[in-house]
Design a protein around this motif. Structure first.
Motif, short mmCIF file in Angstrom:
data_model
loop_
_atom_site.label_atom_id
_atom_site.label_comp_id
_atom_site.label_asym_id
_atom_site.label_seq_id
_atom_site.Cartn_x
_atom_site.Cartn_y
_atom_site.Cartn_z
N SER A 587 0.84 -1.20 0.00
CA SER A 587 0.00 0.00 0.00
C SER A 587 0.88 1.25 0.00
O SER A 587 0.49 2.28 -0.56
CB SER A 587 -0.92 -0.01 1.22
OG SER A 587 -0.15 -0.09 2.40
N ALA A 590 1.70 2.01 -3.50
CA ALA A 590 0.57 2.66 -4.17
C ALA A 590 0.52 4.14 -3.79
O ALA A 590 0.29 5.01 -4.63
CB ALA A 590 -0.74 1.96 -3.79
N LEU A 591 0.76 4.40 -2.52
CA LEU A 591 0.76 5.78 -2.03
C LEU A 591 1.85 6.60 -2.74
O LEU A 591 1.62 7.73 -3.17
CB LEU A 591 1.03 5.76 -0.52
CG LEU A 591 0.92 7.06 0.23
CD1 LEU A 591 -0.49 7.61 0.11
CD2 LEU A 591 1.26 6.86 1.71
N MET A 593 3.03 6.06 -5.64
CA MET A 593 2.61 6.31 -7.02
C MET A 593 1.70 7.52 -7.11
O MET A 593 1.80 8.33 -8.02
CB MET A 593 1.90 5.08 -7.59
CG MET A 593 2.83 3.93 -7.90
SD MET A 593 2.08 2.72 -8.99
CE MET A 593 1.35 1.59 -7.87
#
Lengths: 601, 450
Positions: A587, A590-591, A593
């Motif tokens: 996660s 993803a953050l 990104m």
């Protein structure tokens, strides 16, 4: 400035780094403790092997020297895994280690822009800015300035060898270790630790009974490591195979307390995959025998290398267990096996360019970075040499992707994950192996080398010719019939190879063997190559999301503490690399990104 | 995702816009509590409130509210957050909207709260998708199933198989690290482990049809000759008198659609015009559209009037299979309460719409035709996301080829390419290897406030 680039050390990393810098026109100095030991094969007298053979060909494809050195000095050549698939075939050669070393020195001596100098580097010069390295100081008090420094100290930095109760401050048996530089690096705030590796005993071939061993001959003809050499044939010498037995293991067990490995004298961690015989006996106690290859050290010597019997037990124990092995009952030991412990620099302190994150213009390569093996050292030396030059030029460094070469896998692993034991390259470390075939290294990498001035126009022209021949032959097969179908379709059948269809497609034999082999593999495995290409595309997508070097992880809300610390320490160049750092949460990637997207608008 | 940022404060109305007793606003992001406290009647109470507690007070000029407080690390997003309940009048809603904007909260994008929960590591991708599926679910069953996925049951099952395959992969890989003439001998190929994982994943992939039928509703079409009792059955399903029932053939022109629940499954039920040789132009057009509808349905219920069966009723199934191939069909022998000179053909279900006799058997026939076991009340894990289904199918395909290549004794380095593909695909399902464009697509299908 006295020089553009100073290379510290004359091993396999130092050779490639010096040549790469000098060949691109930069004034280069190689400083080594002994001019007589340049390019020594300190351990086994062989170059290549699984994955390692690929690396040698990668180095060659990028304008390095290792492939040419071994081609000229090999005494036996084999392609391993001929009966297996295309991704795991690899060349390996026994070297005449004296010729190898001599040719390496000769090559360096004749290289324009390159100076060799015998001295021990004990410190680095740093600009008043406190972060730009600008030269070296030596044991004899010389101060030599340069724009960049490449450190390739191998096993010599604070090196210490062990044979049972005996130990000495040496980097190789009989050769003094290098002291001073390790302390200097630590004072500069770089983290180092100890690693251990070992080598095997050498015995007099006249004292061996080869009739009790299996003979292993080389392939004929040989397909050279260097893409600039061509298939040839030459006289080769055999290797021999024998095995340890339960008596051998008992001798080792009974004396294990006399091993510095088990007695606590050696603190450094040894390689898991190339362990000493005492490690093998202790850790794999259920095995009743271990294989030993008896390999010639060269054609001009009677010394034979007992590959598989690396040890740090005392000499009397070594003699006993060697004599317990079939064929070695009367073996006369000429050099004992020994372990060596040395300082290495945590490679996580380096960028993908092999430049130090903390100090500009300071590069590290080879065993100093925690690797093991000549080939692993050579490819790092080449990349460090190229990137030292790129840094001086003020241009982007050469970074090889994991999808392009084992070299890329190796460097990415080192700087992203670090290592706790000597890092050896394995086939299984690479994700996209069909792409990393040894026979196509030049197609992938030589154009890159050309961009850095490490490939002659002639070589580029030859490469283009090769590419044309490959596509011509594929066209020719597509338009030829055999057994009621076109030759390309026919080749997809497992039992059909080019040799079987040469009567139907006589033009085939107009193409060199090298081309025929590449085309055959390309066609046979086309479906899998395509599948892997799609995997590579998905992989590249993340590797192409660049994280700017000045990215501030502290400004990121919601990042877990553990991930933040790791990301700050490693400072990954891209999202793909970030995702390979162990312990960074999915996660958080993803953050990251999301933040990058916003930053890039 | 393009518009998502993750370090500001967001808000959204979490309930419907419209008059109701209560409306709930959700706010999230660092600083939310302090900002909201600035307009709250008891700021110190709110600022001091522990996580997961309620604070009652007034938002000056807006409404009386109850505020649920979530400190960082708690609550849905994992960020500092509030849920604010106010009165459900349109005025309250619009005043609260204005107030929150003034305080510096930004109107959230669809899916943004869930995206933040994903980013803070509170949930993985399968769970994020489950949130959306719960929001969209229209029946009790679909809600129960999505809740199970939200609980991590899907992730756990994928991870279990992935671990199994990763172990098998390492058995293969370790052999690649040694040359063929080195000792060690060839270890046997891990057929059993791979087959187990393959079968389990295939089973999971197979639940997609059912899962998506439950999630999105099944499309069931009633068809048959004019006056076969379609509209009566339609009404029986709806238990309301929605369509016109008359004894004159051909009353229901085109079709009528309604939603209903059959055995807990959300169903879009269609009543169609009788399939009769076209008498007039308008009916011909109707028949054409009916056939198109039948082709797109999940299940076709074909009714025959047992007291007056159409010609060649024995071969109706053959004829329909030709006209509407590939659609699941049930044949109903209707009006069994009336005397009949005909024998029921094989494969029909007996029914009397008027007395509702045989209705239960019909319902269980429907349930099993839709690929569901009649007691599928949430005990079985089902998937309904096409994305998850695609990856599962890809993974199973790769494993099939791994197994067949291994049986043909193909080289391990080739087999491992397919093995890696299978593992990658499973990684995508849980979002472990997901690129940002995939995240984009997933979260953009959410509704605001989720």
């Amino acid at each position: 400035m006295d020089y553009d680039v100073i290379v510290v050390g004359g091993g396999h990393a130092g050779i490639e780094a010096s040549l790469a810098a000098a060949r691109t026109g930069f004034r280069t100095l190689m400083v080594t403790q002994s001019l007589d030991t340049i390019g020594r094969l300190s351990c086994n007298p062989a170059i290549g092997g699984l994955a390692k053979g690929n690396i040698v060909r990668e180095v060659d494809a990028m304008g390095g020297q290792m492939g040419k050195l071994i081609d000229a000095t090999l005494v036996q050549y084999r392609v391993l895994n001929r009966r297996r698939g295309p991704a795991v075939q690899a060349p390996r050669a026994q070297a005449d280690k004296f010729s190898y070393s001599r040719l390496a020195k000769e090559t360096l001596e004749h290289q324009q822009n390159l100076t060799l100098f015998m001295d021990t580097v004990v410190g680095l010069l740093v600009e008043p800015d406190g972060r730009t390295v600008c030269g070296i100081t030596t044991g004899r008090g010389n101060r030599i300035s340069s724009k960049a420094v490449v450190v390739t100290t191998g096993t010599f930095m604070d090196g210490r060898i062990f044979i049972g109760e005996y130990d000495a401050a040496e980097g190789r048996l009989g050769e003094e270790g290098a002291f001073g530089l390790g302390d200097c690096l630590r004072r500069m705030g770089l983290e180092t630790a100890r690693l251990k590796t070992g080598t095997c005993a050498r015995v007099d071939s006249r004292s061996l009974d080869f009739s009790k061993m299996e003979r292993q001959d080389g392939d004929d003809p040989i397909e050279p490591f260097s893409f600039e050499n061509h298939v040839n044939s030459r006289v080769q010498v055999p290797c021999w195979i024998t095995y340890t037995n339960e008596r051998t293991h008992k001798i080792i067990f009974d004396n294990i307390s006399r091993s510095p490995l088990y007695g606590g004298k050696i603190v450094g961690k040894g390689p898991r995959y190339c362990p000493s015989i005492e490690d093998k006996v202790v850790r794999f106690s259920q095995r009743d025998r271990h294989q030993i290859f008896v390999e010639p050290e060269g054609s001009g010597t009677v010394e034979m290398y007992l590959n598989g019997l690396s040890s740090s037990l005392p000499e009397d124990v070594q003699n006993d267990f060697i004599h317990s092995v079939e064929g070695l009952e009367n073996a006369l030991v000429m050099r004992p096996a020994y372990a060596v412990e040395y300082d290495f620099v945590f490679p996580t302190q380096l960028k993908l360019s092999l430049e130090c994150k903390k100090y500009d213009n300071l590069f590290f390569a080879g065993q100093t970075n925690g690797t093991s093996g000549y080939e692993e050292a050579a490819c790092q030396g080449l990349i460090a040499g190229i990137n030292a030059v790129q840094k001086i030029r003020g241009e982007q460094p050469l970074v090889i992707s994991r999808t392009e070469a084992y070299t890329g896998v190796l460097i990415d692993d080192l700087v992203t994950k670090g290592t706790k034991e000597p890092y050896r390259m394995f086939t299984s470390r690479a994700e996209y192996r069909l792409n990393l075939r040894h026979d196509t290294c030049d197609l992938r990498l030589t154009p890159k080398a050309a961009a850095f001035g490490l490939c002659s126009e002639q070589r580029m022209a030859n490469l283009e010719k090769k590419i044309d021949l490959i596509s011509d032959l594929k066209q020719c097969l597509l338009h030829s019939k055999t057994g009621g179908m076109n030759a390309v379709q026919a080749l997809k059948h497992p039992e059909i190879d080019l040799d079987k269809i040469k009567d139907d497609v006589p033009e085939l034999m107009n193409y060199p063997e090298e081309i025929r082999n590449i085309v055959q593999q390309d066609i046979k495995y086309e479906g899998y190559i395509k599948r892997e290409d799609r995997q590579v595309e998905r992989f590249d997508k993340l590797d192409n999301l660049i994280i700017p070097p000045d990215f501030d992880y502290r400004a990121m809300e919601g990042l877990s503490q553990e991930s933040r610390e790791k990301l700050e320490k490693i400072a990954p160049s891209n999202i793909g690399q970030a995702s390979r750092i162990s312990g960074v949460r999915t996660s958080d990637i993803a953050l990251l990104m999301v933040y990058l997207r916003r930053r890039n608008g | 995702m393009k518009s998502y940022v993750s370090d500001d404060m967001i808000f959204a109305l979490a309930t419907c816009v419209g008059k109701s007793a209560l409306a709930v606003f959700r706010v999230s992001g660092e600083g939310s509590i302090a900002s909201f406290a600035s307009c709250f009647s008891k700021p110190e109470r709110l600022l001091a409130a522990k996580t997961n507690t309620l604070v009652y007070g007034t938002v000056t000029g807006v409404d009386d509210v109850v505020v649920s407080v979530y400190r960082k690390g708690h609550g849905y997003t994992g960020e500092e957050a509030l849920e604010i309940s106010c009165h459900g009048s349109l005025a309250s809603i619009s005043l609260m909207n204005e107030k929150l904007s003034q305080l510096g909260f930004r109107q959230a994008e669809p899916g943004e709260f869930t995206f933040r929960a994903f980013l803070s590591g509170k949930i993985d991708l399968t769970q994020a998708e489950a949130v959306n599926e719960i929001a969209r679910s229209q029946s009790r069953l679909s809600q129960t199933l999505a809740l199970e996925r939200l609980g991590g049951a899907l992730s756990a099952r994928i991870h279990r198989n992935r671990d199994l395959l990763a172990d098998a992969m390492s058995v293969i890989e370790v052999q690649l690290d040694y040359a063929e003439d080195e000792i060690g001998g060839d270890t046997s190929f891990p057929f059993d482990e791979i087959t187990d994982a393959r079968d389990d994943l295939a089973k999971l992939a197979d639940t997609f049809r059912t899962g998506s039928l439950i999630g999105q509703g099944a499309k069931i079409v009633l068809a048959g000759a004019a006056n076969a009792g379609k509209s009566s059955l339609f009404n029986l399903f709806l238990k309301t008198d929605r369509s016109i029932v008359s004894a004159v053939p051909g009353t229901t022109r085109d079709f009528i659609e309604s939603n209903c629940e059959i055995a807990g499954i959300n169903v879009r039920l269609f009543d169609t015009a009788g399939l009769r040789t076209a008498g007039e132009e308008i009916e011909a057009e109707g028949i054409k559209r009916t056939k198109a509808l039948m082709r797109s349905s999940d299940l076709l219920l074909y009714l025959v009037d047992s007291s007056d069966p159409e010609d060649g009723y024995e071969s109706i199934s053959e004829r329909l299979e030709k006209e509407i191939p590939g659609v699941e069909k049930l044949f109903v022998w209707n009006k069994t309460d009336l005397p009949s000179a005909f024998e029921m053909p094989e494969g029909f279900i007996e029914l009397s719409v008027d007395s509702a006799e045989g209705f239960e058997a019909l319902v269980s026939g429907i349930v099993s035709s839709l690929g569901m076991v009649s007691d599928s009340n949430g005990c079985e894990l089902l998937i309904e996301s096409p994305r998850q289904h695609r990856s599962l199918v890809e993974s199973v395909r790769s494993l099939d080829s791994v197994l067949s290549l291994a049986r043909e004794e193909e080289c391990l380095d080739i087999i491992s390419v397919e093995m890696k593909e299978a593992l990658d695909q499973l990684g995508y399902i849980c979002g472990e290897l997901t690129s940002d464009d995939v995240l984009d697509r997933i979260f953009s299908s959410f509704c605001v406030g989720k």
